[in-house]
Design a protein around this motif. Structure first.
Motif, PDB file in Angstrom:
ATOM      1  N   PHE A  27       0.832  -1.206   0.000  1.00  0.00           N
ATOM      2  CA  PHE A  27       0.000   0.000   0.000  1.00  0.00           C
ATOM      3  C   PHE A  27       0.866   1.255   0.000  1.00  0.00           C
ATOM      4  O   PHE A  27       0.614   2.208  -0.760  1.00  0.00           O
ATOM      5  N   LEU A  28       1.896   1.265   0.832  1.00  0.00           N
ATOM      6  CA  LEU A  28       2.778   2.430   0.900  1.00  0.00           C
ATOM      7  C   LEU A  28       3.547   2.611  -0.411  1.00  0.00           C
ATOM      8  O   LEU A  28       3.810   3.753  -0.820  1.00  0.00           O
ATOM      9  N   SER A  29       3.898   1.521  -1.060  1.00  0.00           N
ATOM     10  CA  SER A  29       4.585   1.616  -2.349  1.00  0.00           C
ATOM     11  C   SER A  29       3.685   2.269  -3.390  1.00  0.00           C
ATOM     12  O   SER A  29       4.138   3.101  -4.187  1.00  0.00           O
ATOM     13  N   VAL A  30       2.407   1.894  -3.392  1.00  0.00           N
ATOM     14  CA  VAL A  30       1.450   2.518  -4.304  1.00  0.00           C
ATOM     15  C   VAL A  30       1.330   4.007  -4.008  1.00  0.00           C
ATOM     16  O   VAL A  30       1.305   4.847  -4.919  1.00  0.00           O
ATOM     17  N   LEU A  31       1.278   4.352  -2.723  1.00  0.00           N
ATOM     18  CA  LEU A  31       1.169   5.753  -2.317  1.00  0.00           C
ATOM     19  C   LEU A  31       2.390   6.556  -2.765  1.00  0.00           C
ATOM     20  O   LEU A  31       2.260   7.673  -3.293  1.00  0.00           O
ATOM     21  N   ILE A  32       3.574   5.984  -2.596  1.00  0.00           N
ATOM     22  CA  ILE A  32       4.810   6.644  -3.014  1.00  0.00           C
ATOM     23  C   ILE A  32       4.814   6.826  -4.536  1.00  0.00           C
ATOM     24  O   ILE A  32       5.218   7.876  -5.049  1.00  0.00           O
ATOM     25  N   ALA A  33       4.345   5.813  -5.251  1.00  0.00           N
ATOM     26  CA  ALA A  33       4.279   5.903  -6.712  1.00  0.00           C
ATOM     27  C   ALA A  33       3.357   7.038  -7.142  1.00  0.00           C
ATOM     28  O   ALA A  33       3.670   7.787  -8.078  1.00  0.00           O
ATOM     29  N   PHE A  34       2.212   7.195  -6.458  1.00  0.00           N
ATOM     30  CA  PHE A  34       1.295   8.290  -6.766  1.00  0.00           C
ATOM     31  C   PHE A  34       1.970   9.639  -6.551  1.00  0.00           C
ATOM     32  O   PHE A  34       1.891  10.535  -7.402  1.00  0.00           O
ATOM     33  N   VAL A  35       2.634   9.802  -5.416  1.00  0.00           N
ATOM     34  CA  VAL A  35       3.307  11.066  -5.115  1.00  0.00           C
ATOM     35  C   VAL A  35       4.367  11.370  -6.169  1.00  0.00           C
ATOM     36  O   VAL A  35       4.477  12.503  -6.650  1.00  0.00           O
ATOM     37  N   TRP A  36       5.140  10.352  -6.561  1.00  0.00           N
ATOM     38  CA  TRP A  36       6.183  10.528  -7.560  1.00  0.00           C
ATOM     39  C   TRP A  36       5.607  10.988  -8.903  1.00  0.00           C
ATOM     40  O   TRP A  36       6.084  11.939  -9.512  1.00  0.00           O
ATOM     41  N   LEU A  37       4.570  10.303  -9.339  1.00  0.00           N
ATOM     42  CA  LEU A  37       3.987  10.617 -10.644  1.00  0.00           C
ATOM     43  C   LEU A  37       3.260  11.960 -10.649  1.00  0.00           C
ATOM     44  O   LEU A  37       3.342  12.716 -11.623  1.00  0.00           O
ATOM     45  N   LEU A  38       2.577  12.281  -9.559  1.00  0.00           N
ATOM     46  CA  LEU A  38       1.801  13.526  -9.509  1.00  0.00           C
ATOM     47  C   LEU A  38       2.679  14.752  -9.295  1.00  0.00           C
ATOM     48  O   LEU A  38       2.522  15.771  -9.978  1.00  0.00           O
ATOM     49  N   LEU A  39       3.618  14.650  -8.372  1.00  0.00           N
ATOM     50  CA  LEU A  39       4.405  15.822  -7.985  1.00  0.00           C
ATOM     51  C   LEU A  39       5.709  15.972  -8.768  1.00  0.00           C
ATOM     52  O   LEU A  39       6.148  17.092  -9.021  1.00  0.00           O
ATOM     53  N   PHE A  40       6.334  14.857  -9.131  1.00  0.00           N
ATOM     54  CA  PHE A  40       7.654  14.952  -9.752  1.00  0.00           C
ATOM     55  C   PHE A  40       7.640  14.688 -11.255  1.00  0.00           C
ATOM     56  O   PHE A  40       8.521  15.147 -11.978  1.00  0.00           O
ATOM     57  N   GLY A  42       4.635  15.116 -13.064  1.00  0.00           N
ATOM     58  CA  GLY A  42       3.598  15.973 -13.630  1.00  0.00           C
ATOM     59  C   GLY A  42       2.425  15.249 -14.265  1.00  0.00           C
ATOM     60  O   GLY A  42       1.691  15.830 -15.070  1.00  0.00           O
ATOM     61  N   ASN A  43       2.205  13.997 -13.901  1.00  0.00           N
ATOM     62  CA  ASN A  43       1.055  13.264 -14.435  1.00  0.00           C
ATOM     63  C   ASN A  43      -0.238  13.724 -13.763  1.00  0.00           C
ATOM     64  O   ASN A  43      -0.238  14.104 -12.593  1.00  0.00           O
ATOM     65  N   GLY A  44      -1.339  13.631 -14.485  1.00  0.00           N
ATOM     66  CA  GLY A  44      -2.639  13.861 -13.892  1.00  0.00           C
ATOM     67  C   GLY A  44      -3.070  12.646 -13.092  1.00  0.00           C
ATOM     68  O   GLY A  44      -2.473  11.564 -13.206  1.00  0.00           O
ATOM     69  N   LEU A  45      -4.117  12.815 -12.283  1.00  0.00           N
ATOM     70  CA  LEU A  45      -4.568  11.720 -11.414  1.00  0.00           C
ATOM     71  C   LEU A  45      -4.966  10.494 -12.229  1.00  0.00           C
ATOM     72  O   LEU A  45      -4.580   9.365 -11.901  1.00  0.00           O
ATOM     73  N   LYS A  46      -5.724  10.696 -13.306  1.00  0.00           N
ATOM     74  CA  LYS A  46      -6.177   9.577 -14.131  1.00  0.00           C
ATOM     75  C   LYS A  46      -4.998   8.867 -14.784  1.00  0.00           C
ATOM     76  O   LYS A  46      -4.948   7.627 -14.821  1.00  0.00           O
ATOM     77  N   ASP A  47      -4.046   9.648 -15.287  1.00  0.00           N
ATOM     78  CA  ASP A  47      -2.861   9.065 -15.914  1.00  0.00           C
ATOM     79  C   ASP A  47      -2.033   8.277 -14.902  1.00  0.00           C
ATOM     80  O   ASP A  47      -1.496   7.203 -15.219  1.00  0.00           O
TER      81      ASP A  47
END
Length: 337
Positions: A27-40, A42-47
């Protein structure tokens, strides 16, 4: 009820904080992946959602082979684990052997504060474990007999957290033995020198350093999310992107980044390769290896056949060398005999 209990045992790793695939770590790995893609990135939430839960990755033939190997290997491990050399057996033998030496007395450092002892033991156990993982991993790439086994892991053409279980049973035996030796040597030495104060700082029963390694995304190392660290940090810690380079078929990535958690061993021994920015990687084996990525028969029997062929060739070479030496001695002039 018995069938249910067997199924629970097969999938117990997902409920065990000592295992990398514990659901909390996933679960934490998924959360880290979201933060990486969204903040670093520049992906959108859907992407971001689409990329993390990419069906082409998790339902690829290679990934499905991972799942099959996971289940089969769990059953094999249940059968052979009682036969393996245990940490307790090694630790007991070494502990009593230490009493036969006269260089240091038992409990020589018992006077040291217990907090220092526990910290030193926790760090030492982690470092020794990580170093032995590096050494065994490197040997598995350099020694043909071991590479025949390890190539099962590298045959994965897509990476998921379950790829960590994509190993031949013989590799499982080797790594279990490595762990038993590493811990079986460290534990008795500490108990002999520091006495009853020896203990681990733990979280959920796990060495606190290992726990930190897992909660900071250890599962992302076998994934398609190429999280990179700063170059200076990648000389100390293996980033997910660095381990993904290790699985790359590109020639410049061969025999690089053997480390499990620490990159310092790769840095020290010249096998470090820093991550590369936004570079598409192809995973799997070189075509010359000619090993199917998904056939269970090939994945299990292929390494055994290759080991047999290697040993057969070595024996033939040994016989040929022996015959040449005998022939040379027989033909040599008598004054040289």
């Amino acid at each position: 009820m018995e069938l249910i209990n067997q199924l629970i045992d097969f999938f117990s790793d997902f409920a065990d904080p000592k295992k990398r695939v514990f659901v909390g770590y996933l679960f934490l790995s998924v959360l880290i992946a979201f933060v990486w893609l969204l903040l670093f990135r520049g992906n959108g939430l859907k992407d971001a959602v689409g990329r993390i839960f990419n069906k082409k990755i998790f339902f690829s033939k290679s990934a499905i082979a991972d799942y099959k190997l996971f289940i089969i290997n769990q059953g094999i491990a249940t059968l052979i684990s009682p036969l393996l050399l245990t940490q307790l057996a090694i630790a007991t033998a070494i502990y009593f052997a230490l009493h036969d030496q006269s260089f240091l007395a038992q409990g020589h450092f018992e006077y040291i504060h217990s907090g220092v002892i526990v910290t030193l033991f926790s760090v030492t156990m982690f470092v020794v474990d990580d170093l032995t993982k590096y050494l065994v991993h490197r040997w598995m790439h350099r020694i043909p007999l071991l590479w025949a086994i390890h190539k099962v892991h590298h045959s994965a053409e897509t990476l998921t957290p379950i790829t960590v279980y994509r190993v031949h049973p013989l590799e499982g035996v080797l790594y279990a033995s490595r762990s038993a030796v590493a811990q079986g040597i460290t534990l008795p030495i500490f108990i002999f020198l520091f006495g009853g104060a020896v203990d681990l700082y733990t979280v959920l029963g796990v060495n606190v350093i290992v726990f930190v390694f897992h909660v900071t995304g250890s599962n992302l190392r076998h994934s398609h999310i190429d999280i990179r660290y700063w170059p200076w940090l990648e000389k100390f810690l293996i980033s997910p992107a660095q381990h993904q380079l290790h699985h790359s078929v590109a020639e410049e990535h061969h025999d690089k980044n053997f480390g499990a958690a620490l990159a310092i061993w790769d840095w020290m021994f010249g096998t470090l390769h820093l991550s590369e920015k936004e570079k598409d990687l192809t995973f799997g084996l070189d075509p010359s290896e000619a090993s199917p990525a998904t056939g269970l028969k090939s994945l299990y029997m292929g390494p055994l056949v290759e080991i047999f062929l290697i040993l057969r060739d070595r024996i033939r070479q040994g016989v040929m060398i022996s015959k040449r030496m005998i022939s040379f001695v027989r033909k040599a002039p008598s004054n040289f005999r």
